[in-house]
Enzyme design. Structure first.
Site, short mmCIF file in Angstrom:
data_model
loop_
_atom_site.label_atom_id
_atom_site.label_comp_id
_atom_site.label_asym_id
_atom_site.label_seq_id
_atom_site.Cartn_x
_atom_site.Cartn_y
_atom_site.Cartn_z
N GLU A 1 29.29 -26.94 -16.19
CA GLU A 1 27.86 -27.26 -16.32
C GLU A 1 27.66 -28.71 -16.75
O GLU A 1 26.75 -29.39 -16.29
CB GLU A 1 27.19 -26.32 -17.33
N ASP B 1 30.35 -19.27 -5.33
CA ASP B 1 29.52 -20.02 -4.39
C ASP B 1 29.94 -21.46 -4.14
O ASP B 1 30.28 -21.86 -3.03
CB ASP B 1 28.04 -19.96 -4.82
N GLU C 1 18.19 -23.05 -4.45
CA GLU C 1 19.05 -22.96 -3.26
C GLU C 1 18.28 -22.88 -1.94
O GLU C 1 18.68 -23.52 -0.95
CB GLU C 1 20.01 -21.77 -3.38
N THR D 1 26.50 -30.16 -6.52
CA THR D 1 25.88 -28.84 -6.53
C THR D 1 24.67 -28.77 -7.47
O THR D 1 24.01 -27.75 -7.56
CB THR D 1 26.91 -27.74 -6.84
C1 DMJ Z 1 22.65 -25.01 -10.64
O1 DMJ Z 1 23.16 -25.33 -11.87
C2 DMJ Z 1 23.61 -25.37 -9.54
O2 DMJ Z 1 22.94 -25.41 -8.33
C3 DMJ Z 1 24.75 -24.41 -9.45
O3 DMJ Z 1 25.58 -24.68 -8.35
C4 DMJ Z 1 24.24 -23.00 -9.31
N1 DMJ Z 1 23.31 -22.66 -10.34
C5 DMJ Z 1 22.24 -23.57 -10.63
C6 DMJ Z 1 21.01 -23.40 -9.79
O4 DMJ Z 1 20.73 -22.16 -9.37
#
Ligand code: DMJ
Length: 663
Positions: free
Chosen positions: A293, A426, A561, A650
């Site tokens: 994170e 994911d 997403e 991400t």
């Molecule tokens: C974000 O912190 C990032 O996109 C991660 O890859 C997945 N979870 C959250 C958003 O949903």
């Protein structure tokens, strides 16, 4: 009652004294421990959110970093921000060199639509009140009541301004820039537009997208207002109780938002946040952070902002943080631990396991590799490349699909036989493709793993619903198919489309188109127009709905997403339906998650428009990702963060594609 009294009288004096003594003890104990108990409740409640939200995260409790900054109130006005310019650090700067930022003087990013006026407080639906959360203090409840009272009073005043809009929800005229034709009733005023659009709209933003871009900027300002007023310098805003939540104590929302503000052209807000980074942000603190994170949100946010602005402050901070995260990789297997203490330089797995989550250890590579390139210090890329090498050769995959956990001692997969594209796995798939793109499409192992995985997805996880033949990605558990799909999986259409754009098979794009439709339906078929966190799909041909939502899965956390994928799909196809779908989603966020006074909140129930059940939490990724992707979706400029020059990490932070292969 009488019988209790009788029993009491039957007790001996000694017994009575003993009972009274025990009761007194209990009372004293209760009084003494009250604050810490309520604090622990808070912690638990945060933790529940965390587990749900972070999906892939079996990490530790959020640490109680109850530090930091004073309220924004009374802070000096921000210095003028730099002009809204193209990325100051060119993506094609020589690999390995620390790039001297170019002056921010060559305008290329479109200016945001100019805001003509300060919007009055926007309102959410009447039921936007918090219902029963044990972590709330009495003060918070009072504030909620005040908010509601304010809202009711405001509603009286504002009656005239309202129109009936989308799905019957009341929204304000100036919010409804594009009401559906059937939605305007009676003599409600049409949405106000600029008297002379030419005066207010920068010429490079074509008419037609302006209203939508402005709506995104409005949403950002509203979210930021809440954060600034009630959570400045803290990790997350709790917009209903007008307070904040702390996770790592690193100003997560502020850092996640930096590049979004730059892209949206919100100069004052950016300057004020930069000031905080310069004066207040310190990583020299005794706090356990989650490696993944912190990498995607903070390291990624700092690197991205450095690239866009050329301001070395952000690179220096990124270097400091990167070096403090390195102890995570000191494990017997070289698979990193989930948690690092960035002050002490120690790292450890979660308390109950020595496993790390697969997505977490394989979705930090873009950031660490870029840090090595910028600093010319190979240590960062070496540790993350090692993880990819290990995972590449590891037994236990099924046609490219990977299990969700990996052990930090043995370096082997654990909990084998369960495969998902959702939580905990994911972004492994996402980062295979994006690392390959980042490195100039030269690292064959990454491509091979990605292509194999897409084939594995097709073979084992893709199915169609019975009623409307919606294509979806389910899960596999020891050869048993489960028609369950997390909203998180909606990153996949965008990633597949990005692969196809980079020369991968055309049928990847076909699958992307089908999955995009499904993700859209996950919003459209809900009464609030917002997707739940998890859906189950109906495989029976003759039977009712395509989408089934279990009561425990009805929440929406403001996740990005679907909007992210809509952005990719629009960029590559120019099909305006993707924009229209995004526009509907933005309006739904405004209708059901917007909190009067500032901020947006996660909600409990996307199926109940009258009582969506605000959760009192605004995730940092709402500003870092969701609103950024909305803006990019509605922008007409393909050169605004061109997908041939940048990859998005991400967490939607931009990193340059390298001009040559990594060494
Ligand atoms: C974000 O912190 C990032 O996109 C991660 O890859 C997945 N979870 C959250 C958003 O949903």
């Amino acid at each position: 009652m009488l019988s209790s009294l009788r029993k009491w009288k039957q007790l001996s004096r000694l017994q009575r004294s003993l009972v009274l003594f025990l009761l007194a003890l209990l009372l004293i104990f209760g009084l003494l421990t009250y604050p810490s108990v309520t604090q622990q409740w808070r912690g638990w409640s945060d933790r529940e959110d965390l587990l749900e939200l972070n999906d892939r995260d079996v990490t530790d409790l959020p640490r109680g970093v109850k530090s930091i900054l004073d309220d924004a109130a009374g802070k000096a006005p921000p210095p003028a921000a730099g002009p809204h310019v193209r990325p100051a650090v060119e993506p094609d700067a020589a690999a390995g060199a620390v790039v001297e930022p170019k002056g921010p003087n060559v305008p290329i990013l479109p200016k945001p639509p100019i805001k003509k006026k300060n919007s009055p407080n926007k309102r959410g639906p009447p039921s936007l009140q918090k219902d029963g959360n044990t972590s709330d203090t009495v003060r918070a409840e009072k504030q909620v009541q005040e908010v509601v009272q304010e809202e009711v009073a405001g509603e009286e005043e504002d009656k005239d301004k309202k129109i009936v809009s989308w799905r019957g929800a009341m929204i304000e005229a100036d919010q409804a820039t594009e009401p559906p034709p059937s939605a305007i009733v009676g003599d409600a005023a049409p949405p106000p537009g600029p008297a002379n659009p030419a005066d207010t709209v920068p010429p490079e933003v074509p008419t037609g997208t302006v209203d939508r871009l402005e709506a995104v900027c409005d949403a950002f300002r509203h979210a930021w207002k809440g954060y600034k007023d009630y959570a400045w310098g803290h990790d997350e805003l709790r917009p209903i109780s007008r307070s904040f939540g702390e996770w790592f104590g690193l100003g997560l929302t502020l850092i996640d938002s930096l590049d979004t503000m730059w892209i949206l052209g919100l100069k004052e807000e950016f300057a004020e946040a930069r000031d905080w980074v310069e004066k207040e942000l310190s990583f020299d603190k005794n706090v356990d952070v989650n490696l993944f994170e912190t990498t995607i949100r903070v390291l990624g946010g700092l690197l991205s902002t450095f690239h866009l602005t050329g301001d070395r402050l952000f690179l220096e901070k990124a270097k400091d943080l990167g070096s403090r995260l390195m102890p995570a990789f000191k494990t017997p297997s070289k698979i990193p631990f989930s948690d690092v203490n960035i002050g002490k330089g120690t790292a450890h797995p979660p308390r109950w396991t020595s496993d790390s989550t697969l997505a977490e250890v394989t979705s930090i590579q873009l950031e660490f590799r870029e840090l090595s390139r910028l600093t010319q210090d190979p240590q960062y890329q070496e540790v993350v490349n090692e993880v990819m090498k290990l995972v590449h050769k590891l037994p236990g995959k099924q046609d490219g699909l990977v299990p969700m956990f990996i052990n930090t001692n043995t370096g082997q997969f654990t909990h084998k036989g369960v495969f998902t594209l959702g939580a905990r796995a994911d972004s492994y798939y996402e980062y295979l493709l994006k690392q390959w793109i980042q490195g100039g499409k030269t690292e064959d192992d990454l491509l091979e793993d990605y292509l194999q995985a897409v084939d594995g997805v097709r073979k084992h996880l893709v199915r169609q619903t019975g009623p409307s033949k919606l294509t979806f990605v389910g899960e596999l558990s020891h050869s048993r198919f489960n028609p369950k799909m997390d909203h998180l999986v909606c990153f996949l259409p965008g990633t597949l489309a990005l692969g196809a754009h980079n020369g991968l098979p055309g049928d990847h794009m076909d699958l992307a188109v089908q999955l995009m439709e499904t993700c859209h339906q996950m919003y459209k078929q809900m009464e609030t127009g917002l997707s739940p966190e998890i859906v189950h799909f109906n495989l029976q041909a003759n039977d009712g709905n395509d989408v089934v939502v279990k009561p425990a899965d009805r929440h929406n956390l403001l996740r990005p997403e679907t909007v992210e994928s809509l952005f990719y799909m629009y960029r590559f196809t120019k099909d305006t339906k993707y924009r229209d779908w995004g526009w509907e989603i933005l309006q739904s966020f405004n209708n059901y998650t917007k909190v009067p006074g500032g901020g947006y909140t996660s909600i409990n129930n996307v199926r109940d428009p009258l009582n969506p059940g605000p959760r009192d939490k605004m995730e940092s990724f709402f500003l870092g990702e969701t609103l950024k992707y909305f803006y990019l979706l509605f922008s007409d400029d393909p050169e605004l963060l061109s997908l041939d020059k940048y990859v998005f990490n991400t967490e939607a932070h931009v990193l340059p594609i390298w001009p040559s292969a990594p060494k």
